[in-house]
Enzyme design. Structure first.
Site, PDB file in Angstrom:
ATOM      1  N   LYS A 168      11.135  21.000  23.940  1.00  0.00           N
ATOM      2  CA  LYS A 168      12.225  20.368  24.690  1.00  0.00           C
ATOM      3  C   LYS A 168      13.325  19.875  23.747  1.00  0.00           C
ATOM      4  CE  LYS A 168      14.668  18.774  28.041  1.00  0.00           C
ATOM      5  NZ  LYS A 168      14.262  17.781  29.045  1.00  0.00           N
ATOM      6  N   LYS A 236      20.019  10.210  23.704  1.00  0.00           N
ATOM      7  CA  LYS A 236      18.611   9.905  23.392  1.00  0.00           C
ATOM      8  C   LYS A 236      17.886  11.158  22.934  1.00  0.00           C
ATOM      9  CE  LYS A 236      15.705  10.156  26.558  1.00  0.00           C
ATOM     10  NZ  LYS A 236      14.721  11.144  27.103  1.00  0.00           N
TER      11      LYS A 236
END
Length: 287
Positions: A168, A236
């Site tokens: 990811k 983030k």
């Protein structure tokens, strides 16, 4: 039918839980927002009053939360109430090291844990067409497939605990880079007096084509940046990618540049906008 507890009913979690209900599973969800709980109830699920209520009687528990601290906090609560053999799928995007730590804690309690982050954005969550990258034991992955097939169309076991999060991170650095380059292409076309609609339509049909161009080129040209996936969250995620590179001992220079562009968008007050708002940063660089 599988009994599923679902914690985290935000932009992604809410349609995912609804798709699980539509697939015939019994879903009990928990979120800090009463409005989101009402939305699950309207879709045919049940609302729990806390994490323990979502876990009670569940065969599978799914979390879809903002970041590592929230996952660690909720995972600890899940493990306190979990029975042996529970299958726990964390579908949040967090650091690989956190996923590995949670998997170790789960194994000590007889719980099977998988990290299963997703790609595809809100549209993919609504349509049930997410790409899901799964880290964990192969047998646990096979056990999770009937649930995951209600959420995505590309579902791949990529390795041991934490591997899903590493994939990811790679996904997010690629997506961020493409957004940055599409933004630069728009600025180049417009600055040269070329119609950006025609220009990007051609790019989308050639080797430069991508899902970003397919889904976002027209909204970017119109300067429509309603999320989608917020700059705050991509900021983030780029931090996760940079940290993962440091842990792996590899240099990712373009990733570093993209991380700085995303950080600039956030610093300029665009954190609540879609990550396609990287265009605003490139425009500002060009006056």
């Amino acid at each position: 039918m599988t009994t599923i507890g679902f914690v985290g009913l935000g932009v992604m979690g809410s349609p995912m839980a609804a798709n699980l209900v539509a697939a015939g599973h019994a879903v009990t969800g928990y979120d800090v927002s009463a409005e989101r709980l009402d939305r699950l109830a309207d879709a045919g699920g049940k609302a729990a009053g806390d994490v323990a209520g979502a876990v009670a009687g569940a065969d599978v528990v799914i979390t879809m939360l903002p970041d590592s601290p929230q996952v660690e906090e909720v995972a600890a609560e899940i493990l306190r109430h979990a029975g042996p053999g529970l299958l726990y799928l964390d579908m949040s995007t967090i650091s690989p090291s956190t996923s590995r730590r949670v998997a170790e804690q789960a194994a000590a309690r007889g719980v099977r844990a998988l990290d299963a982050p997703v790609s595809g954005g809100e549209r993919g969550a609504v349509d049930g067409t997410l790409s899901i990258m799964v880290g964990g034991a192969g047998g646990d992955f096979e056990a999770a497939l009937p649930v995951l097939r209600a959420l995505g169309t590309t579902i791949v076991h990529v390795g041991p605990p934490g591997a899903g999060q590493t994939v990811k991170a790679a996904n997010q650095l690629v997506v961020g880079g493409i957004y940055g380059l599409v933004a630069e292409a728009i600025v180049l076309l417009e600055g040269s007096g070329v119609d950006p609609v025609a220009g990007l339509d051609v790019l989308a049909g050639g080797l430069a084509g991508s899902r970003v161009l397919d889904l976002k080129r027209h909204s970017m040209i119109r300067r429509e940046f309603a999320p989608g996936f917020r700059i705050d969250l991509h900021h983030k995620d780029m931090g996760i990618a940079v940290a993962a590179a440091r842990e792996a001992g590899v240099a990712l220079p373009l990733t570093g540049q993209v991380a700085q562009l995303v950080a600039a968008a956030r610093a300029q007050g665009h954190g609540s906008l879609d990550h396609s708002a990287l265009l605003k940063v490139i425009e500002r660089l060009n006056g």
